[in-house]
Design a protein around this motif. Structure first.
Motif, PDB file in Angstrom:
ATOM      1  N   GLN A  18     -25.963  65.278  47.708  1.00  0.00           N
ATOM      2  CA  GLN A  18     -27.412  65.436  47.600  1.00  0.00           C
ATOM      3  C   GLN A  18     -28.146  64.556  48.620  1.00  0.00           C
ATOM      4  O   GLN A  18     -29.225  64.886  49.058  1.00  0.00           O
ATOM      5  N   GLN A  19     -27.527  63.445  48.985  1.00  0.00           N
ATOM      6  CA  GLN A  19     -28.068  62.551  50.003  1.00  0.00           C
ATOM      7  C   GLN A  19     -27.052  62.465  51.143  1.00  0.00           C
ATOM      8  O   GLN A  19     -25.851  62.561  50.908  1.00  0.00           O
ATOM      9  N   THR A  20     -27.534  62.278  52.348  1.00  0.00           N
ATOM     10  CA  THR A  20     -26.621  62.111  53.475  1.00  0.00           C
ATOM     11  C   THR A  20     -25.673  60.949  53.180  1.00  0.00           C
ATOM     12  O   THR A  20     -26.106  59.873  52.772  1.00  0.00           O
ATOM     13  N   THR A  21     -24.377  61.190  53.332  1.00  0.00           N
ATOM     14  CA  THR A  21     -23.351  60.201  53.039  1.00  0.00           C
ATOM     15  C   THR A  21     -22.490  60.000  54.277  1.00  0.00           C
ATOM     16  O   THR A  21     -21.890  60.957  54.762  1.00  0.00           O
ATOM     17  N   TRP A  22     -22.480  58.805  54.805  1.00  0.00           N
ATOM     18  CA  TRP A  22     -21.757  58.488  56.032  1.00  0.00           C
ATOM     19  C   TRP A  22     -22.182  59.443  57.152  1.00  0.00           C
ATOM     20  O   TRP A  22     -21.379  59.834  57.988  1.00  0.00           O
ATOM     21  N   GLY A  23     -23.451  59.865  57.118  1.00  0.00           N
ATOM     22  CA  GLY A  23     -23.996  60.716  58.168  1.00  0.00           C
ATOM     23  C   GLY A  23     -23.823  62.213  57.939  1.00  0.00           C
ATOM     24  O   GLY A  23     -24.263  63.019  58.739  1.00  0.00           O
ATOM     25  N   TRP A  24     -23.196  62.610  56.834  1.00  0.00           N
ATOM     26  CA  TRP A  24     -22.905  64.024  56.575  1.00  0.00           C
ATOM     27  C   TRP A  24     -23.243  64.405  55.140  1.00  0.00           C
ATOM     28  O   TRP A  24     -23.409  63.557  54.286  1.00  0.00           O
ATOM     29  N   ARG A  25     -23.290  65.712  54.891  1.00  0.00           N
ATOM     30  CA  ARG A  25     -23.530  66.219  53.536  1.00  0.00           C
ATOM     31  C   ARG A  25     -22.376  67.057  52.991  1.00  0.00           C
ATOM     32  O   ARG A  25     -22.226  67.182  51.800  1.00  0.00           O
ATOM     33  N   HIS A  26     -21.597  67.683  53.861  1.00  0.00           N
ATOM     34  CA  HIS A  26     -20.531  68.582  53.410  1.00  0.00           C
ATOM     35  C   HIS A  26     -19.164  67.909  53.499  1.00  0.00           C
ATOM     36  O   HIS A  26     -18.789  67.405  54.560  1.00  0.00           O
ATOM     37  N   PHE A  27     -18.459  67.953  52.364  1.00  0.00           N
ATOM     38  CA  PHE A  27     -17.163  67.275  52.261  1.00  0.00           C
ATOM     39  C   PHE A  27     -16.141  68.155  51.562  1.00  0.00           C
ATOM     40  O   PHE A  27     -16.501  69.053  50.792  1.00  0.00           O
ATOM     41  N   GLN A  28     -14.877  67.861  51.815  1.00  0.00           N
ATOM     42  CA  GLN A  28     -13.780  68.532  51.129  1.00  0.00           C
ATOM     43  C   GLN A  28     -12.838  67.464  50.583  1.00  0.00           C
ATOM     44  O   GLN A  28     -12.623  66.431  51.214  1.00  0.00           O
ATOM     45  N   VAL A  29     -12.304  67.738  49.389  1.00  0.00           N
ATOM     46  CA  VAL A  29     -11.329  66.818  48.786  1.00  0.00           C
ATOM     47  C   VAL A  29      -9.962  67.128  49.384  1.00  0.00           C
ATOM     48  O   VAL A  29      -9.496  68.263  49.316  1.00  0.00           O
ATOM     49  N   VAL A  30      -9.334  66.133  49.996  1.00  0.00           N
ATOM     50  CA  VAL A  30      -8.029  66.339  50.634  1.00  0.00           C
ATOM     51  C   VAL A  30      -6.891  65.649  49.890  1.00  0.00           C
ATOM     52  O   VAL A  30      -5.726  65.904  50.184  1.00  0.00           O
ATOM     53  N   ASN A  31      -7.228  64.788  48.926  1.00  0.00           N
ATOM     54  CA  ASN A  31      -6.186  64.062  48.206  1.00  0.00           C
ATOM     55  C   ASN A  31      -6.761  63.561  46.886  1.00  0.00           C
ATOM     56  O   ASN A  31      -7.967  63.425  46.750  1.00  0.00           O
ATOM     57  N   ARG A  32      -5.888  63.324  45.940  1.00  0.00           N
ATOM     58  CA  ARG A  32      -6.300  62.741  44.665  1.00  0.00           C
ATOM     59  C   ARG A  32      -5.358  61.612  44.313  1.00  0.00           C
ATOM     60  O   ARG A  32      -4.205  61.585  44.757  1.00  0.00           O
ATOM     61  N   LYS A  33      -5.864  60.679  43.524  1.00  0.00           N
ATOM     62  CA  LYS A  33      -5.058  59.531  43.115  1.00  0.00           C
ATOM     63  C   LYS A  33      -5.398  59.237  41.661  1.00  0.00           C
ATOM     64  O   LYS A  33      -6.570  59.155  41.294  1.00  0.00           O
ATOM     65  N   ASN A  34      -4.392  59.121  40.829  1.00  0.00           N
ATOM     66  CA  ASN A  34      -4.574  58.732  39.435  1.00  0.00           C
ATOM     67  C   ASN A  34      -4.244  57.252  39.308  1.00  0.00           C
ATOM     68  O   ASN A  34      -3.175  56.822  39.724  1.00  0.00           O
TER      69      ASN A  34
END
Length: 85
Positions: A18-34
């Motif tokens: 919703q807010q610019t994050t690290w200069g960008w708005r669109h992201f993809q999840v590439v990994n998960r960690k439990n």
């Protein structure tokens, strides 16, 4: 009885900040960690793969922070700001 996995479709999912994050708005999840009871998602900016960070996956459920999918400004109901100079 098997315990239900939290966030089963996390990897590969796409998100709009919703807010610019690290200069960008669109992201993809590439990994998960439990880690214990917490699930973390590694986010990568769609336009700059060098921009990567981890966040608590629970934050992705907060619609004030994130929207599922890649949303345009028009889809989010915002006016596009144009420089008329």
């Amino acid at each position: 009885m098997l315990k239900k996995q939290k966030f089963p479709y996390l990897v590969g999912s796409r998100w709009t900040a919703q807010q610019t994050t690290w200069g960008w708005r669109h992201f993809q999840v590439v990994n998960r960690k439990n880690e214990g009871r917490w699930v973390f998602a590694e986010m990568v900016a769609a336009c700059d793969p060098s921009v990567r960070f981890w966040l608590n996956a629970k934050q992705l459920k907060d619609r004030e922070l994130w929207l599922a999918g890649w949303q345009s400004l028009q889809e989010r109901g915002e006016e596009e700001i144009r420089d008329e100079g």
